[in-house]
Each structure stands twice: as structure tokens, then as C-alpha cells.
Design a protein around this motif. Structure first.
Motif, short mmCIF file in Angstrom:
data_model
loop_
_atom_site.label_atom_id
_atom_site.label_comp_id
_atom_site.label_asym_id
_atom_site.label_seq_id
_atom_site.Cartn_x
_atom_site.Cartn_y
_atom_site.Cartn_z
N UNK A 191 13.17 7.85 0.75
CA UNK A 191 12.02 7.26 1.44
C UNK A 191 12.46 5.99 2.15
N UNK A 192 12.20 5.90 3.45
CA UNK A 192 12.49 4.71 4.23
C UNK A 192 11.30 3.77 4.10
N UNK A 193 11.44 2.75 3.29
CA UNK A 193 10.31 1.85 3.02
C UNK A 193 9.96 0.99 4.22
N UNK A 194 10.96 0.62 5.01
CA UNK A 194 10.69 -0.22 6.18
C UNK A 194 9.90 0.53 7.24
N UNK A 195 10.21 1.82 7.40
CA UNK A 195 9.54 2.63 8.41
C UNK A 195 8.36 3.42 7.85
N UNK A 196 8.17 3.32 6.54
CA UNK A 196 7.06 4.01 5.87
C UNK A 196 7.08 5.52 6.15
N UNK A 199 0.83 -1.20 0.00
CA UNK A 199 0.00 0.00 0.00
C UNK A 199 0.87 1.26 0.00
N UNK A 200 1.98 1.22 0.73
CA UNK A 200 2.88 2.37 0.78
C UNK A 200 3.55 2.58 -0.57
N UNK A 201 3.90 1.50 -1.26
CA UNK A 201 4.45 1.62 -2.61
C UNK A 201 3.46 2.29 -3.54
#
Length: 227
Positions: free
Chosen positions: A215-220, A150-152
Motif C-alpha cells: 500500500x502506497x500511503x503517500x498516494x493513498x 483516515x486512510x490508515x
């Protein structure tokens, strides 16, 4: 529907990959391998299946389908499912999704938990050999991998992502060759293991400037940004 016009319908096939009992007679990593030139096929699908080694194949499967002619979209319609929280790790879900989209995929699906069998409180699905989470204490859309996908989508919706084409050759000094770009305009790079990266911007002119977003994908969450 005008049956003589191939653009009046959207038609494809869900393939079964090698090593999968149900498709032993006709295994294929994507429909591009055997059906690409069929006039009725509007877009290709890929099922890499479930497991880490299969998940790692996603970018190469997408790349091969994307390179076929005539051009047809490729969508990953069955990647590694997140059957219950923590299985598989969200990092693997992120890898599959980002590696697909930046390798030329037109879409990437998410499956897992209650979603893939439409397991609902008002209409529960029966248990079988698949390790699906039967409890409703946690909504599937709150699973770490679901949140990652969803964040992607949130990030890509802020871009004209359909204008981007794969450009792994633009990544320098980082082992993750995942980059899609409209050269000279927009660049999106996925650094699977983080670290530093050099990006080849030779398509731009000396007077061009770019706004950079980390963008930090792990931390959204977004990190430092600037021009």
C-alpha cells in the motif's frame, strides 16, 4: 453505574509532557509513568505534544506503556497537530499514527485546523497564540495529514487489528522496525522510508501461504499484490 465495578466506566487522564509550561509541576509522557497501577485508571493516555522531535518519541512512549503490568490500553490523545495545511507534513502525521498503532497503541487521535477548538462557521473560535487556520476555504478533514489518518483507519478496519501485537524483531533489512502481527497469520509492516524488507515468517509452517498487499500511503492507493 456500579461504582464497585471498575469495568462499568472508562476513566483516564490527559497528561502534560516534559518541557510544557502548563505541566511543569508534574510532567509525564504518558499516564503509565505515574498512574498506571491506580485501580480507577482504565487506560493510559499520552500527549507527546507539537514538534518533530516530540513526534519522533511516539513509538518509544507507546512501547513503554504497552509493556507495563497489569495490561492497560494506551492511546495517543495529543500528537503533533496539523494547524494548517502543510504544517506539519503529512509524512510526520503518518509516522506518528502508524508508529503508535504498530507499537501497541489501542488508538491514536488527530487534531488540527478547525477540529481542536471546534471552530465552525456558525460558532467561530477566537484567535489566540496558536497558529490555527481561521479560514474555512479548506475543511480540516481534507488536510493531507487528516486524510492520511483516515486512510490508515480504512486499512486497519479490513483487519482484526486488535489481535495484532508488536513484533519489531520480525523486520529485517529495513531501518523501520514497525511491525504488528498475529504470528503465523497476519503481519502488518510500516516502511517509513519505503525500500525493501525481509519479514521473519518462522511462526508459519512450510505449507502455509500468504496474500501480500503493498500500500502506497503517500498516494493513498494499493500497489502490487499476490500470493
Amino acid at each position: 453505574v456500579d461504582r464497585e465495578d471498575p469495568y462499568d466506566r472508562l476513566l483516564s487522564v490527559h497528561p502534560t509532557p516534559p518541557g510544557w509550561d502548563g505541566g511543569a509541576a508534574a510532567p509525564q509522557w504518558s499516564t503509565a509513568e505515574v498512574l498506571h497501577e491506580e485501580p480507577w485508571l482504565n487506560y493510559n493516555q499520552s500527549q507527546t505534544g507539537h514538534g518533530r522531535w516530540r513526534n519522533e518519541l511516539i513509538p518509544s512512549v507507546v512501547h513503554l506503556a504497552y509493556a507495563r503490568t497489569p495490561a492497560k490500553p494506551i492511546v495517543v490523545t495529543e500528537p503533533w497537530y496539523e494547524f494548517e495545511p502543510g504544517n506539519p507534513p503529512a509524512g510526520d502525521i503518518r509516522f506518528g499514527a502508524w508508529a503508535a498503532m504498530l507499537s501497541g497503541a489501542a488508538g491514536h487521535s488527530y487534531g488540527g485546523g478547525h477540529v481542536w477548538k471546534a471552530h465552525l462557521p456558525e460558532a467561530p473560535a477566537g484567535e489566540d497564540s496558536w497558529p490555527m487556520e481561521m479560514d474555512f476555504a479548506v475543511n480540516t478533514l481534507d488536510y493531507p495529514g487528516a486524510r492520511a489518518v483516515a486512510f490508515m483507519a480504512k486499512i486497519l478496519r479490513n483487519l482484526d487489528w486488535w489481535r495484532l501485537t508488536p513484533h519489531p524483531e520480525l523486520i529485517q533489512e529495513n531501518p523501520s522496525p514497525f511491525c504488528a502481527a498475529e504470528p503465523g497469520q497476519t503481519y502488518v509492516a510500516y516502511l517509513r522510508h519505503g525500500g525493501v524488507v525481509k519479514l521473519d515468517l518462522n511462526a508459519a509452517t512450510a505449507t502455509d501461504s500468504f496474500h501480500v498487499r503493498w500500500v502506497d500511503l503517500a498516494e493513498e492507493r494499493e500497489g502490487p499484490s499476490g500470493n
